[in-house]
Design a protein around this motif. Structure first.
Motif, PDB file in Angstrom:
ATOM      1  N   GLU A  60      -6.740  10.364  -6.197  1.00  0.00           N
ATOM      2  CA  GLU A  60      -5.478  10.057  -6.865  1.00  0.00           C
ATOM      3  C   GLU A  60      -5.713   9.180  -8.099  1.00  0.00           C
ATOM      4  O   GLU A  60      -5.045   9.317  -9.111  1.00  0.00           O
ATOM      5  CB  GLU A  60      -4.532   9.352  -5.891  1.00  0.00           C
ATOM      6  CG  GLU A  60      -4.098  10.204  -4.714  1.00  0.00           C
ATOM      7  CD  GLU A  60      -3.235  11.380  -5.139  1.00  0.00           C
ATOM      8  OE1 GLU A  60      -2.546  11.258  -6.168  1.00  0.00           O
ATOM      9  OE2 GLU A  60      -3.262  12.419  -4.468  1.00  0.00           O
ATOM     10  N   ARG A  61      -6.671   8.265  -8.019  1.00  0.00           N
ATOM     11  CA  ARG A  61      -6.979   7.422  -9.176  1.00  0.00           C
ATOM     12  C   ARG A  61      -7.501   8.262 -10.335  1.00  0.00           C
ATOM     13  O   ARG A  61      -7.135   8.029 -11.499  1.00  0.00           O
ATOM     14  CB  ARG A  61      -8.008   6.358  -8.789  1.00  0.00           C
ATOM     15  CG  ARG A  61      -7.499   5.371  -7.754  1.00  0.00           C
ATOM     16  CD  ARG A  61      -8.348   4.100  -7.744  1.00  0.00           C
ATOM     17  NE  ARG A  61      -9.724   4.369  -7.383  1.00  0.00           N
ATOM     18  CZ  ARG A  61     -10.228   4.230  -6.157  1.00  0.00           C
ATOM     19  NH1 ARG A  61      -9.440   3.841  -5.160  1.00  0.00           N
ATOM     20  NH2 ARG A  61     -11.502   4.465  -5.904  1.00  0.00           N
TER      21      ARG A  61
ATOM     22  N   MET B 241       2.044   1.893  -3.510  1.00  0.00           N
ATOM     23  CA  MET B 241       1.012   2.522  -4.329  1.00  0.00           C
ATOM     24  C   MET B 241       0.883   4.003  -4.016  1.00  0.00           C
ATOM     25  O   MET B 241       0.730   4.845  -4.907  1.00  0.00           O
ATOM     26  CB  MET B 241      -0.326   1.812  -4.106  1.00  0.00           C
ATOM     27  CG  MET B 241      -0.405   0.411  -4.665  1.00  0.00           C
ATOM     28  SD  MET B 241      -0.206   0.344  -6.462  1.00  0.00           S
ATOM     29  CE  MET B 241       1.442  -0.356  -6.567  1.00  0.00           C
ATOM     30  N   LEU B 242       0.934   4.331  -2.715  1.00  0.00           N
ATOM     31  CA  LEU B 242       0.833   5.744  -2.328  1.00  0.00           C
ATOM     32  C   LEU B 242       2.010   6.536  -2.868  1.00  0.00           C
ATOM     33  O   LEU B 242       1.853   7.666  -3.344  1.00  0.00           O
ATOM     34  CB  LEU B 242       0.762   5.857  -0.805  1.00  0.00           C
ATOM     35  CG  LEU B 242      -0.498   5.288  -0.141  1.00  0.00           C
ATOM     36  CD1 LEU B 242      -0.355   5.319   1.372  1.00  0.00           C
ATOM     37  CD2 LEU B 242      -1.732   6.064  -0.567  1.00  0.00           C
TER      38      LEU B 242
ATOM     39  N   GLY C 143       1.592   7.045  -6.582  1.00  0.00           N
ATOM     40  CA  GLY C 143       0.579   8.069  -6.835  1.00  0.00           C
ATOM     41  C   GLY C 143       1.109   9.468  -6.632  1.00  0.00           C
ATOM     42  O   GLY C 143       0.706  10.401  -7.329  1.00  0.00           O
ATOM     43  N   ARG C 144       2.020   9.627  -5.689  1.00  0.00           N
ATOM     44  CA  ARG C 144       2.606  10.954  -5.462  1.00  0.00           C
ATOM     45  C   ARG C 144       3.675  11.296  -6.489  1.00  0.00           C
ATOM     46  O   ARG C 144       3.821  12.465  -6.873  1.00  0.00           O
ATOM     47  CB  ARG C 144       3.215  11.021  -4.055  1.00  0.00           C
ATOM     48  CG  ARG C 144       2.216  10.930  -2.922  1.00  0.00           C
ATOM     49  CD  ARG C 144       2.879  11.246  -1.581  1.00  0.00           C
ATOM     50  NE  ARG C 144       3.975  10.342  -1.280  1.00  0.00           N
ATOM     51  CZ  ARG C 144       3.861   9.214  -0.584  1.00  0.00           C
ATOM     52  NH1 ARG C 144       2.666   8.858  -0.116  1.00  0.00           N
ATOM     53  NH2 ARG C 144       4.910   8.448  -0.347  1.00  0.00           N
TER      54      ARG C 144
ATOM     55  N   THR D 214      -1.085   1.477 -10.928  1.00  0.00           N
ATOM     56  CA  THR D 214      -1.291   2.355  -9.781  1.00  0.00           C
ATOM     57  C   THR D 214      -2.739   2.812  -9.702  1.00  0.00           C
ATOM     58  O   THR D 214      -3.327   2.884  -8.610  1.00  0.00           O
ATOM     59  CB  THR D 214      -0.348   3.569  -9.882  1.00  0.00           C
ATOM     60  OG1 THR D 214       0.983   3.110 -10.101  1.00  0.00           O
ATOM     61  CG2 THR D 214      -0.393   4.390  -8.608  1.00  0.00           C
TER      62      THR D 214
ATOM     63  N   GLU E 285      -6.900   5.799  -2.865  1.00  0.00           N
ATOM     64  CA  GLU E 285      -7.558   7.106  -2.844  1.00  0.00           C
ATOM     65  C   GLU E 285      -8.246   7.381  -4.173  1.00  0.00           C
ATOM     66  O   GLU E 285      -7.584   7.389  -5.218  1.00  0.00           O
ATOM     67  CB  GLU E 285      -6.546   8.216  -2.545  1.00  0.00           C
ATOM     68  CG  GLU E 285      -5.881   8.111  -1.194  1.00  0.00           C
ATOM     69  CD  GLU E 285      -6.889   8.314  -0.068  1.00  0.00           C
ATOM     70  OE1 GLU E 285      -7.908   9.006  -0.305  1.00  0.00           O
ATOM     71  OE2 GLU E 285      -6.665   7.770   1.027  1.00  0.00           O
TER      72      GLU E 285
ATOM     73  N   HIS F 109      -4.525   1.929  -6.246  1.00  0.00           N
ATOM     74  CA  HIS F 109      -4.400   3.041  -5.297  1.00  0.00           C
ATOM     75  C   HIS F 109      -5.668   3.160  -4.460  1.00  0.00           C
ATOM     76  O   HIS F 109      -6.785   3.079  -4.972  1.00  0.00           O
ATOM     77  CB  HIS F 109      -4.151   4.348  -6.057  1.00  0.00           C
ATOM     78  CG  HIS F 109      -3.507   5.404  -5.213  1.00  0.00           C
ATOM     79  ND1 HIS F 109      -4.196   6.118  -4.256  1.00  0.00           N
ATOM     80  CD2 HIS F 109      -2.235   5.853  -5.178  1.00  0.00           C
ATOM     81  CE1 HIS F 109      -3.377   6.970  -3.675  1.00  0.00           C
ATOM     82  NE2 HIS F 109      -2.169   6.830  -4.203  1.00  0.00           N
TER      83      HIS F 109
ATOM     84  N   GLN G  26       0.826  -1.208   0.000  1.00  0.00           N
ATOM     85  CA  GLN G  26       0.000   0.000   0.000  1.00  0.00           C
ATOM     86  C   GLN G  26       0.857   1.253   0.000  1.00  0.00           C
ATOM     87  O   GLN G  26       0.557   2.223  -0.703  1.00  0.00           O
ATOM     88  CB  GLN G  26      -0.925  -0.003   1.214  1.00  0.00           C
ATOM     89  CG  GLN G  26      -1.891   1.181   1.233  1.00  0.00           C
ATOM     90  CD  GLN G  26      -2.874   1.096   2.383  1.00  0.00           C
ATOM     91  OE1 GLN G  26      -2.787   0.198   3.201  1.00  0.00           O
ATOM     92  NE2 GLN G  26      -3.812   2.013   2.431  1.00  0.00           N
ATOM     93  N   SER G  27       1.951   1.230   0.765  1.00  0.00           N
ATOM     94  CA  SER G  27       2.826   2.404   0.776  1.00  0.00           C
ATOM     95  C   SER G  27       3.497   2.594  -0.581  1.00  0.00           C
ATOM     96  O   SER G  27       3.764   3.723  -1.001  1.00  0.00           O
ATOM     97  CB  SER G  27       3.870   2.270   1.875  1.00  0.00           C
ATOM     98  OG  SER G  27       4.656   1.104   1.675  1.00  0.00           O
TER      99      SER G  27
ATOM    100  N   LEU H 227      -4.591   9.979 -11.938  1.00  0.00           N
ATOM    101  CA  LEU H 227      -3.773   9.067 -12.746  1.00  0.00           C
ATOM    102  C   LEU H 227      -4.453   8.749 -14.077  1.00  0.00           C
ATOM    103  O   LEU H 227      -3.787   8.678 -15.127  1.00  0.00           O
ATOM    104  CB  LEU H 227      -3.510   7.791 -11.962  1.00  0.00           C
ATOM    105  CG  LEU H 227      -2.555   7.933 -10.769  1.00  0.00           C
ATOM    106  CD1 LEU H 227      -2.585   6.678  -9.910  1.00  0.00           C
ATOM    107  CD2 LEU H 227      -1.138   8.208 -11.240  1.00  0.00           C
TER     108      LEU H 227
END
Length: 1073
Positions: free
Chosen positions: A430-431, A392-393, A396-397, A421, A427, A425, A389-390, A434
């Motif tokens: 964020e999706r 993916m985060l 995303g950033r 992603t 959130e 992801h 998960q981290s 993307l």
């Protein structure tokens, strides 16, 4: 003999501590600076004697020097010597053994003798909270407590020497830790009580629990197997689940334990091992008790437990200090190698973890050796992802910042990363970002890049499901709907997506986007199941057909119309609504087009009907009385390659519509048999075609303008495709009879006065070129020849317009395969007894000559025309002049041109034709038509001189009507020839005199023409007088060379007032090709 301090230290470390190799460390930390003696002689003196008194040839060995340095306790110098020898490839066993033995550096007390009274370390006073010296572990209680400024030979080398010593200490600490862990490994083998082990051995069915050492060893072998066999993701997961073990180092399992073979080797050898395995026991006979260890009989299990606990505690302390110390080194970026120097230098300060520093001071001190994390990138680097998960985060950033810095040509490499992603992801915001990046990744993608994005959209839709597709992908996706529509719920397909695509089709300016929209609509039509959307689908079809882009229209015929027809077939309204709606629009268009037909809309509707023919035929097959008997059994004759017209797309292939080519072959066999032998009773779909569709089409055909070659061609192609699709039996039994019923070839069918007879309509050329040409066998060709001969005879004898016959000859003449057939029909007219039929045949020759081979013209056309000219009727002879002119325009064979030239010359020079006004009119008209394109020699030697004679003779014409007719035709001929190159001699001798004669006629008959002729004459005279201009300028069109603005304005205004034909006026501004 060990000192008391040694004994105390040994007692503290326990019986598993490695024994010291030398006793020198006792003296190493003493205050005595004198060297130990050897055989009663001081070592320093012996060294000097060996160097100075041994003679010049005697050299001291390196081993002696190393021994002397160790005896004199020059440890740093010895270390430097050891390092240089290692770099030079020479290693002294004495120095290697000394520096590899941690016992040489274990302090016998917590404070060096030099500092015992002062209580001072290298960094100042070191005291505990109670004022006593702080306890230090043995692993770091080595040379770091020496006062290097005091004991060093050179105070300037203090920092360098300290770095070397600290590095050495770190290595020795690691070695000590490994040694202790080896002891712990051996001790761990004894963790299971002996009684339990006996129980396991006596009862094999009881599984002995796995030992920690065994578990770590098996973990290492399993991870090694996964990596060797490319199970990398599984290996990563396995390592994460065993994060307390280092899988890169076997020593982490347990030191001093040999590494076993890999799992594959163990598996291969397991059979042999099992066969050789025997239970063994240790047996001793007549053993002397003195040979046993001293504590063999006295050592109790409780004491062993205490020893193990003590070792575990020491190991935990050492591991903790090792990890902390290594983290400090890593954070600080502590040591770097300086090129050209063999020493190690310090970039940052050491932080002694045993110091009593405040946390704030500690953090502030570490900040000088830590990379700044104030920036975004620094923050990302400083916090490494530790879970999926981290990760993916973090992606995303980081992806929004990575994409703009990647080259456009390589951005498609980011598509998998963005999609993965966006799928995983957590959130939603964020999706969305993307997916927005995905659709704006490449500004103008090529076909391959666009296909990659489309494939990614499909994969995303299949992975996340309909709910997230509707919530996330649809707001971002416009062009790609045809790929994701299959993943949507039916309510979304039939409402939201359909409306959005309709808006894009009407408003988007890019042809490529509208093409994609039409294909997407076709896909949706294959999945939509809401009958209420039929009217919207019909409007979308018309909107697509009316698009100005050919690409969009092509996509409509290839994808949308077949898919829409398939849906209408399922709804049952293909024959009841879709096709009748198009026919109604065509009829309405014809009613509105009495004063000008919109041919574009007619083509649009008719092409849609043509694209529906395969679907209509499939409906007939699937709803026939024999459909239930259509079974794939036995040998089925294959379908002929030319049985069906080539489809515009696979969706228009009848085999695709019905299911397979084999199934279609069975249905076709039953279809033909049904039509020939069993009839059509109860076959509603076929009866609708025969009784409603065909009659309405034939009625529409009779209402179109026969002079519109475009309309005739469109309907001809439609009927040709209809008949080819439905087959020869259907054409002969259902289509031809309906045409023949209304085309009754008799004079009663021709109303010459009104000109509205059926034989004068477009029905004739469409039946001849669209129905009778479908099949090319001998009986079919005979039927076509007979029909054309009958039409030619009937129209000629009834004095009816020949437009329908001309349209037939033009449409058929465009295909060279029908030239022989047309010449056969014309020869029938040439030898006909009626002069009217012969005149018609003569005029038809002009229509078929273009595109015909010169050999065929020489063998078939020229003899036929000569035959017509030999007849007694002047009207027949005059009718051959346009054909002779076309030959002069299209043929290059000299002999044939000479024959034609002689025939035309006989028309102009034979006295019997002097008073033939119609003949002169036809010749002048033909000269004006073919003059600019004919062979230059023929134009210069024949056309221009004879036009001059005709203009001169027209000045003596007494009949004013004939004079104005000839003058008008001469004006058009001279206007057309003015754009050709005319030599100065021809200009003076023929062209200018002919224009002056024509101006004389126009002065009296048409002043408007006289103004233009005066301008033309003036310009020609200027060019003749100005001989310096040259022939290049003389080749410029006379009409185009009227450079004066007044002359231009007057010329154009007068030309606009003339009543001559548009075609001839257009030739004024046309250059010779």
């Amino acid at each position: 003999i060990r000192s008391s301090s040694d004994e105390a230290q040994g007692h503290r470390l326990g019986p598993f501590s490695p024994p010291p190799a030398y006793s020198e460390p006792v003296a190493l930390l003493s205050n005595n600076r004198t060297s130990p003696s050897v055989d009663g002689i001081p070592a320093s003196a012996a060294a000097v004697a060996g160097i100075g008194g041994g003679g010049a040839e005697t050299r001291v060995s390196l081993d002696a020097i190393a021994a002397q340095l160790l005896r004199d306790q020059y440890i740093l110098t010895a270390l430097e010597l050891h390092t240089e020898l290692l770099e030079g490839g020479r290693e002294l066993p004495r120095l290697r053994d000394y520096f590899s033995n941690p016992g040489n550096f274990e302090r016998q007390s917590g404070t060096p003798p030099a500092c015992k009274e002062q209580g001072v370390g290298p960094g100042g006073p070191l005291k505990g909270a109670d004022g006593s010296q702080p306890h230090r572990a043995g692993s770091i209680s080595t040379l770091d407590s020496l006062d290097f400024a005091r004991y060093s030979d050179d105070g300037n080398r203090e920092s360098d020497e300290r770095v070397a010593v600290l590095e050495f200490e770190l290595r020795k600490a690691k070695e000590t830790i490994q040694a202790l862990r080896a002891n712990l490994t051996q001790a761990a083998e004894c963790e299971i009580p002996s009684q339990e082990r006996k129980n396991y051995k006596s009862s094999p069915e009881i599984q002995e629990p796995i030992r920690p050492l065994e578990k770590r060893a098996l973990n290492f072998l399993v991870n090694e197997y996964l990596l060797k066999n490319e199970y990398k993701l599984t290996s990563i997961t396995f390592s994460d689940e065993n994060d307390d073990q280092d899988f890169e180092l076997w020593d982490d399992v347990g030191l001093n334990i040999p590494k076993p073979p890999d799992l594959l080797q163990l598996y291969r050898n397991c059979g042999n091992s099992l066969q050789l395995h025997r239970d063994t026991v240790d047996v001793a006979v007549n053993v002397d008790p003195n040979d046993l260890p001293g504590d063999y009989f006295t050592q109790e299990p409780q004491q062993q437990e205490e020893v193990v606990q003590e070792l575990e505690y020491q190991i935990s302390l050492l591991n903790s200090e090792k990890q902390t110390f290594c983290s400090v080194l890593w954070k600080a970026g502590l040591i770097c190698r300086v090129i050209g120097n063999r020493r190690w230098i310090v970039k940052s300060c050491f932080v002694c973890l045993c110091r009593k520093l405040s946390p704030a001071f500690h953090q502030a001190l570490l900040s000088f050796c830590r990379m700044s994390a104030d920036s975004r990138l620094g923050s990302e680097v400083s916090r490494i992802a530790d879970s999926e998960q981290s990760v993916m985060l973090m992606l995303g950033r980081c992806l929004p910042h990575i994409v703009p810095n990647v080259l456009l040509a390589k951005r498609e490499e980011l598509i998998p990363l963005i999609l993965c992603t966006a799928c995983l992801h957590p959130e939603p915001k964020e999706r969305d970002q993307l997916l927005h990046i995905l659709f704006n990744l490449i500004k103008r993608p090529d076909d391959e890049q666009r296909q990659m994005i489309l494939t990614g959209c499909v994969a995303f839709a299949l992975h996340v499901g309909p709910t997230r597709v509707e919530a996330e992908l649809l707001p971002q996706c416009w062009e790609q709907y045809r790929c994701v529509c299959v993943c949507l719920q039916k309510e979304i397909r039939s409402s939201l997506v359909l409306s959005m695509l309709q808006q894009m089709l009407a408003e988007d300016k890019a042809d490529m986007v509208r093409e994609a929209v039409v294909k997407s609509l076709g896909i949706i039509m294959g999945f939509i199941d809401d009958p209420d959307k039929y009217s919207q689908g019909f409007e979308l079809m018309l909107l697509s057909l009316g698009d100005p882009s050919e690409r969009v229209v092509s996509a409509t015929h290839q994808v949308f119309i077949p898919a829409f027809a398939a849906w209408c077939t399922e709804l049952g309204n293909l024959q009841s609504q879709l096709i009748p709606s198009l026919l109604t629009r065509i009829e309405k268009l014809l009613k509105q087009g009495e004063y000008g037909l919109d041919e574009h809309k007619l083509h649009m509707y008719l092409s849609a009907l043509q694209s529906l023919i395969p679907s209509l035929f499939a409906v007939l097959l699937q709803n026939a009385p024999f459909t239930s008997r259509a079974k794939l059994q036995g040998d089925v004759p294959p379908i002929e390659v030319t049985r069906f017209p080539r489809p515009a797309s696979p969706l228009q292939d009848v085999a695709t519509i019905v299911g397979s080519r084999e199934q279609l072959a069975v249905l076709l066999q039953l279809f033909d048999h049904q039509l020939q032998h069993e009839g059509t009773t109860g076959w509603d779909s076929l009866l609708w075609v025969v009784n409603q569709f065909l009659p309405q089409l034939i009625e529409i055909v009779g209402r179109i303008n026969v002079t519109s070659s475009t309309c005739v061609h469109e309907f001809s192609r439609f009927f040709w495709r209809l008949c080819r699709t439905f087959g020869k039996i259907f054409t002969n039994t259902k289509v031809k009879p309906q045409f023949q019923e209304i085309l009754r070839l008799s004079e009663e069918n021709v109303d010459a006065s009104a000109g509205n007879g059926i034989l004068t309509k477009a029905t004739v050329p469409i039946y001849a070129t669209g129905v009778l040409t479908c099949y090319n066998q001998e009986e079919d060709r005979k039927l076509l020849v007979g029909f054309l001969e009958d039409v030619m005879t009937t129209l000629s004898l009834s004095h009816a317009p020949l437009d329908s016959l001309k349209a037939s000859f033009v449409e058929l003449g465009a295909n060279p395969a029908y030239h022989e057939l047309l010449l056969t029909v014309l020869w029938y007219g040439v030898v006909h007894t009626s002069a009217l039929v012969r005149c018609t045949a003569a005029r038809m020759f002009e229509l078929v000559l273009r595109g015909m081979s010169e050999a065929l013209i020489d063998k078939r056309v020229a003899p036929a025309l000569i035959t017509l000219c030999s007849g007694p009727e002047f009207s027949v002879r005059i009718s051959t002049i346009p054909a002779f002119g076309t030959i002069m325009e299209t043929v290059t064979q000299k002999e044939l041109l000479e024959r034609v030239k002689m025939q035309l010359a006989s028309f102009l020079e034979d006295p019997q034709y002097q008073d033939q006004h119609s003949l002169h009119m036809e010749i002048i008209k033909t000269f004006g038509r073919v003059g600019p394109n004919t062979e230059p020699r023929f134009r210069d030697e024949f056309v221009l001189p004879h036009l001059h004679k005709l203009a001169l003779c027209n000045n003596q014409q007494t009949v004013e009507s004939k004079r104005i007719d000839i003058a008008t035709q001469l004006f058009e001929a001279y206007s057309a020839l003015s754009c050709c190159f005319i030599s100065e001699e021809l200009m003076v001798n023929h062209f200018l005199p002919g224009l002056r004669c024509l101006r004389t006629d126009m002065e009296q008959l048409s002043p408007e023409h006289e103004v233009i002729l005066s301008s033309m004459i003036k310009e020609c005279e200027i060019k003749v007088e100005n001989k310096g201009i040259g022939e290049a300028q003389g080749s410029i069109s006379i009409a185009a060379s009227l450079v004066g603005e007044d002359a231009k304005t007057k010329f154009l205004s007068k030309m606009g007032q003339l009543t001559t034909s548009g075609a001839m006026l257009a030739n004024v501004f046309q250059r010779k090709k």
